[in-house]
Design an enzyme around this catalytic site. Structure first.
Site, mmCIF file in Angstrom:
data_model
loop_
_atom_site.group_PDB
_atom_site.id
_atom_site.type_symbol
_atom_site.label_atom_id
_atom_site.label_comp_id
_atom_site.label_asym_id
_atom_site.label_seq_id
_atom_site.Cartn_x
_atom_site.Cartn_y
_atom_site.Cartn_z
ATOM 1 N N LYS A 104 9.151 -10.010 2.128
ATOM 2 C CA LYS A 104 9.233 -8.811 1.302
ATOM 3 C C LYS A 104 7.827 -8.247 1.112
ATOM 4 O O LYS A 104 6.918 -8.953 0.676
ATOM 5 C CB LYS A 104 9.863 -9.151 -0.053
ATOM 6 N N HIS A 106 6.962 -5.433 -0.767
ATOM 7 C CA HIS A 106 6.800 -4.515 -1.897
ATOM 8 C C HIS A 106 7.265 -5.201 -3.185
ATOM 9 O O HIS A 106 7.940 -6.231 -3.147
ATOM 10 C CB HIS A 106 7.618 -3.238 -1.669
#
Length: 228
Positions: A104, A106
């Site tokens: 991931k 963000h």
């Protein structure tokens, strides 16, 4: 056999997680039994499953660890319910952690891990459903160790199928090979030999799932694929 082990064996049959019949495994082997941990789908199932894992981990590894790591995807709910059960049964607060299949990039929780990210000094117990080849460890162990100076206390799976691992060495199961390769202990809540011992000609909910004919088929399977 400890009471929680015999209870867990009956629980697997009642939840239709452990089945007996004719199955083709991912490896291509024709097996008279099959375990599908994805069949644990209710709140009651998950609560009990966490308790059995917690009892086995406490029995084997004690309380000297900080983190439960469950590899994605099936290991995620295992780590969560076991962390909850460990606190409820023993009053010990442990953190849960899992890896992400895709990093991931963000948000506040970006990175390669879901839940807690291990740091230097953490002691980690890894948790999986079942290990037939040990191949899943090839990705997850390096990820965990990349976090820093951590110690993997050991691995706990629900069922040791007691089958030959990737090396083909008839003296070592897949769990044995994981221990040898990565340098930490490996254990299971129950083994298939314990399953057969508990269920052979004994009823679960009024039915016998391992009668003499099924026992013979299981014995034949292990003559070909089992550890010696």
């Amino acid at each position: 056999m400890e009471a929680y082990k015999s209870e867990f064996i009956e629980f697997m049959v009642e939840a239709k997680v452990l089945k007996f019949g004719d199955f083709t495994l991912k490896s291509g082997r024709k097996s008279p039994f099959f375990m599908n941990a994805g069949a644990y789908v209710t709140g009651a199932h998950l609560m009990k499953l966490g308790e059995y894992y917690a009892k086995a981990i406490h029995d084997v590894y004690g309380e000297d660890f900080d983190v439960l790591f469950g590899p994605a995807y099936k290991g995620i709910p295992l780590a969560v319910v076991t962390a909850e059960a460990f606190f409820r049964l023993y009053g010990k607060e442990v953190k849960y952690c899992s890896d992400r299949k895709e990093e991931k990039d963000h948000g506040a929780d970006k990175g390669s891990f879901l839940g807690y990210k291990p740091v230097d000094g953490d002691r980690i117990v890894m948790i999986e459903d079942v290990t037939t080849s040990g191949k899943s460890m090839e990705e997850t162990v390096p990820k965990v160790r990349s976090c820093g100076d951590v110690t993997i206390v050991g691995l706990m799976v629900s069922l040791n199928r007691q089958e030959v691992g990737l090396s083909g060495d008839r003296s070592k199961s897949a769990l044995d090979e994981v221990a040898d390769t990565y340098g930490f202990p490996t254990n299971a809540i129950v083994s298939m030999s314990e399953v057969v011992e508990a269920l052979h000609n004994n009823e679960v909910n009024g039915a016998v799932v391992i009668d003499d004919e099924m026992k013979s088929r299981i014995d034949d399977y292990y003559k070909e694929y089992g550890v010696q």
